[in-house]
Design an enzyme around this catalytic site. Sequence first.
Site, PDB file in Angstrom:
ATOM      1  N   GLU A  11      -5.530  14.430-113.815  1.00  0.00           N
ATOM      2  CA  GLU A  11      -4.850  13.554-112.842  1.00  0.00           C
ATOM      3  C   GLU A  11      -5.314  13.863-111.409  1.00  0.00           C
ATOM      4  OE1 GLU A  11      -0.945  14.467-114.540  1.00  0.00           O
ATOM      5  OE2 GLU A  11      -0.649  12.313-114.810  1.00  0.00           O
TER       6      GLU A  11
ATOM      7  N   GLU B 292      -0.548  15.424-122.702  1.00  0.00           N
ATOM      8  CA  GLU B 292       0.898  15.566-122.468  1.00  0.00           C
ATOM      9  C   GLU B 292       1.748  15.239-123.696  1.00  0.00           C
ATOM     10  OE1 GLU B 292      -1.245  14.525-120.242  1.00  0.00           O
ATOM     11  OE2 GLU B 292      -0.645  15.105-118.224  1.00  0.00           O
TER      12      GLU B 292
ATOM     13  N   GLY C  85      -2.425  17.402-115.720  1.00  0.00           N
ATOM     14  CA  GLY C  85      -2.390  17.333-114.262  1.00  0.00           C
ATOM     15  C   GLY C  85      -3.754  17.608-113.622  1.00  0.00           C
TER      16      GLY C  85
ATOM     17  N   ALA D 152      -0.830  21.021-115.597  1.00  0.00           N
ATOM     18  CA  ALA D 152       0.319  21.618-114.915  1.00  0.00           C
ATOM     19  C   ALA D 152       0.628  22.931-115.621  1.00  0.00           C
ATOM     20  CB  ALA D 152       1.504  20.679-114.993  1.00  0.00           C
TER      21      ALA D 152
HETATM   22  N1  DAK Z   1      -0.401  26.293-118.059  1.00  0.00           N
HETATM   23  C1  DAK Z   1      -0.213  27.631-118.040  1.00  0.00           C
HETATM   24  N2  DAK Z   1      -1.096  28.505-118.544  1.00  0.00           N
HETATM   25  C2  DAK Z   1      -2.227  28.015-119.083  1.00  0.00           C
HETATM   26  C3  DAK Z   1      -2.494  26.626-119.118  1.00  0.00           C
HETATM   27  C4  DAK Z   1      -1.529  25.737-118.571  1.00  0.00           C
HETATM   28  N3  DAK Z   1      -1.696  24.419-118.526  1.00  0.00           N
HETATM   29  N4  DAK Z   1      -3.699  26.437-119.717  1.00  0.00           N
HETATM   30  C5  DAK Z   1      -4.145  27.683-120.047  1.00  0.00           C
HETATM   31  N5  DAK Z   1      -3.276  28.619-119.636  1.00  0.00           N
HETATM   32  C6  DAK Z   1      -3.406  30.072-119.795  1.00  0.00           C
HETATM   33  C7  DAK Z   1      -3.157  30.491-121.250  1.00  0.00           C
HETATM   34  O1  DAK Z   1      -1.775  30.609-121.509  1.00  0.00           O
HETATM   35  C8  DAK Z   1      -3.883  31.827-121.270  1.00  0.00           C
HETATM   36  O2  DAK Z   1      -3.051  32.796-120.670  1.00  0.00           O
HETATM   37  P1  DAK Z   1      -2.834  34.268-121.354  1.00  0.00           P
HETATM   38  O3  DAK Z   1      -2.346  33.993-122.724  1.00  0.00           O
HETATM   39  O4  DAK Z   1      -4.215  34.877-121.324  1.00  0.00           O
HETATM   40  O5  DAK Z   1      -1.835  34.937-120.455  1.00  0.00           O
HETATM   41  C9  DAK Z   1      -5.070  31.611-120.359  1.00  0.00           C
HETATM   42  O6  DAK Z   1      -4.738  30.487-119.534  1.00  0.00           O
HETATM   43  C10 DAK Z   1      -6.365  31.277-121.096  1.00  0.00           C
HETATM   44  O7  DAK Z   1      -6.101  30.203-121.960  1.00  0.00           O
HETATM   45  P2  DAK Z   1      -6.498  30.219-123.517  1.00  0.00           P
HETATM   46  O8  DAK Z   1      -6.485  31.621-124.056  1.00  0.00           O
HETATM   47  O9  DAK Z   1      -5.654  29.205-124.199  1.00  0.00           O
HETATM   48  O10 DAK Z   1      -8.017  29.727-123.449  1.00  0.00           O
HETATM   49  P3  DAK Z   1      -8.829  28.973-124.581  1.00  0.00           P
HETATM   50  O11 DAK Z   1     -10.255  28.970-124.145  1.00  0.00           O
HETATM   51  O12 DAK Z   1      -8.511  29.504-125.930  1.00  0.00           O
HETATM   52  O13 DAK Z   1      -8.302  27.467-124.535  1.00  0.00           O
HETATM   53  C11 DAK Z   1      -7.546  25.429-123.435  1.00  0.00           C
HETATM   54  C12 DAK Z   1      -8.511  26.675-123.410  1.00  0.00           C
HETATM   55  C13 DAK Z   1      -7.711  24.712-122.111  1.00  0.00           C
HETATM   56  C14 DAK Z   1      -7.998  24.507-124.567  1.00  0.00           C
HETATM   57  C15 DAK Z   1      -6.106  25.935-123.678  1.00  0.00           C
HETATM   58  O14 DAK Z   1      -5.809  26.975-122.749  1.00  0.00           O
HETATM   59  C16 DAK Z   1      -5.084  24.838-123.541  1.00  0.00           C
HETATM   60  O15 DAK Z   1      -4.923  24.032-124.454  1.00  0.00           O
HETATM   61  N6  DAK Z   1      -4.377  24.864-122.421  1.00  0.00           N
HETATM   62  C17 DAK Z   1      -3.276  23.967-122.174  1.00  0.00           C
HETATM   63  C18 DAK Z   1      -3.766  22.572-121.890  1.00  0.00           C
HETATM   64  C19 DAK Z   1      -2.595  21.660-121.612  1.00  0.00           C
HETATM   65  O16 DAK Z   1      -1.895  21.302-122.564  1.00  0.00           O
HETATM   66  N7  DAK Z   1      -2.309  21.478-120.371  1.00  0.00           N
HETATM   67  C20 DAK Z   1      -1.067  20.863-119.907  1.00  0.00           C
HETATM   68  C21 DAK Z   1      -1.186  19.403-120.026  1.00  0.00           C
HETATM   69  S1  DAK Z   1       0.358  18.664-119.660  1.00  0.00           S
HETATM   70  C22 DAK Z   1       5.250  17.221-114.164  1.00  0.00           C
HETATM   71  C23 DAK Z   1       4.226  16.321-113.952  1.00  0.00           C
HETATM   72  C24 DAK Z   1       3.077  16.422-114.648  1.00  0.00           C
HETATM   73  C25 DAK Z   1       2.939  17.388-115.619  1.00  0.00           C
HETATM   74  C26 DAK Z   1       3.975  18.275-115.837  1.00  0.00           C
HETATM   75  C27 DAK Z   1       5.132  18.195-115.133  1.00  0.00           C
HETATM   76  N8  DAK Z   1       6.446  17.168-113.443  1.00  0.00           N
HETATM   77  C28 DAK Z   1       6.561  16.200-112.382  1.00  0.00           C
HETATM   78  C29 DAK Z   1       7.492  18.059-113.613  1.00  0.00           C
HETATM   79  C30 DAK Z   1       1.703  17.482-116.328  1.00  0.00           C
HETATM   80  C31 DAK Z   1       1.657  18.072-117.488  1.00  0.00           C
HETATM   81  C32 DAK Z   1       0.383  18.514-118.002  1.00  0.00           C
HETATM   82  O17 DAK Z   1      -0.582  18.778-117.324  1.00  0.00           O
END
Ligand code: DAK
Length: 260
Positions: free
Chosen positions: A115, A135, A112, A66
């Site tokens: 998911e 998460e 997400g 997400a």
């Molecule tokens: N959201 C927003 N931006 C993201 C992102 C994300 N999930 N994942 C990556 N990006 C963006 C980064 O901020 C970066 O943007 P800039 O800084 O260049 O502007 C760009 O994509 C490239 O990412 P990285 O520079 O970090 O790339 P790397 O190769 O170094 O790393 C990575 C890749 C996938 C390991 C890293 O980007 C990372 O850890 N990303 C986040 C992974 C994550 O934690 N995802 C979220 C999981 S929690 C909800 C229901 C469900 C959910 C939420 C709410 N509600 C009902 C309200 C679910 C939550 C989740 O999914």
Amino acid sequence: MSYNNILSEVENGIQHITVNRPKQLNALNKETIEELSQAFQSAEDDKEVQVVIVTGSGDKAFVAGADIKEFASFSVEQGKALAAEGQKKLFDLVAHMGTPVIAAVNGFALGGGLELAMSCHVRVASDQAKMGLPEVSLGVIPGYGGTQRLAHLVGKGKALEMITTAGMIDAHDAHRWGLVNQVTAPGELMDACLKMAGKMKKNSPKAIAAAIAAVNAGYETGKNGFDEEIKRFGEAFGTADFKEGTTAFMEKRKANFTGE
Ligand code: DAK
């Protein structure tokens, strides 16, 4: 229909849906979830569409979760409401489609994103893909069905390991654990999905939809999968596809299913 965050096109009976926010690693914001919901609903409503393949733009990510920048400011009420709405609008819609859905997992499938892949009926992954539910590292828990679908696919112990460590597994471990059906070289991912879709397309759409419903029923509270199977099995005898399938067999020819 034109979209801002996804691409969607139908080719040879297959609807290709691509999450197209490569700069954000295809992270799911509210608008993307809305557009995906519309695209999947249109695939389900279109009789020409026999299979859906969903993937991510670029070679780095399927969907990296997400959109953290968007959900960072949500309140308790917004979190609950959006989880319920998102589950219904997209993730449950995909899981309950009568048209089979293949996830082509071309890179990171996190939170997400995993998911979404788990809502699909089948997952094929590139050997570069990495999967996880991170998460708890952000102080939340999976909210789009991940706590349930991961446990269904890999078992409670492995699901809890993945969720509590917030770690990522590679495609080969995902394959061994039953999280993905097949692993391919990155350049062969779409061909593998198309090959699988081709096999699905030869079969009765009506029977495929009934089989998906029967399998799903076994995982739903208040439903009995065996009862659902008996009901759907019986109903199959009244379909044109059943008549065509059995007639084609006896006439030693390929069946020409209409999905009726
Ligand atoms: N959201 C927003 N931006 C993201 C992102 C994300 N999930 N994942 C990556 N990006 C963006 C980064 O901020 C970066 O943007 P800039 O800084 O260049 O502007 C760009 O994509 C490239 O990412 P990285 O520079 O970090 O790339 P790397 O190769 O170094 O790393 C990575 C890749 C996938 C390991 C890293 O980007 C990372 O850890 N990303 C986040 C992974 C994550 O934690 N995802 C979220 C999981 S929690 C909800 C229901 C469900 C959910 C939420 C709410 N509600 C009902 C309200 C679910 C939550 C989740 O999914």
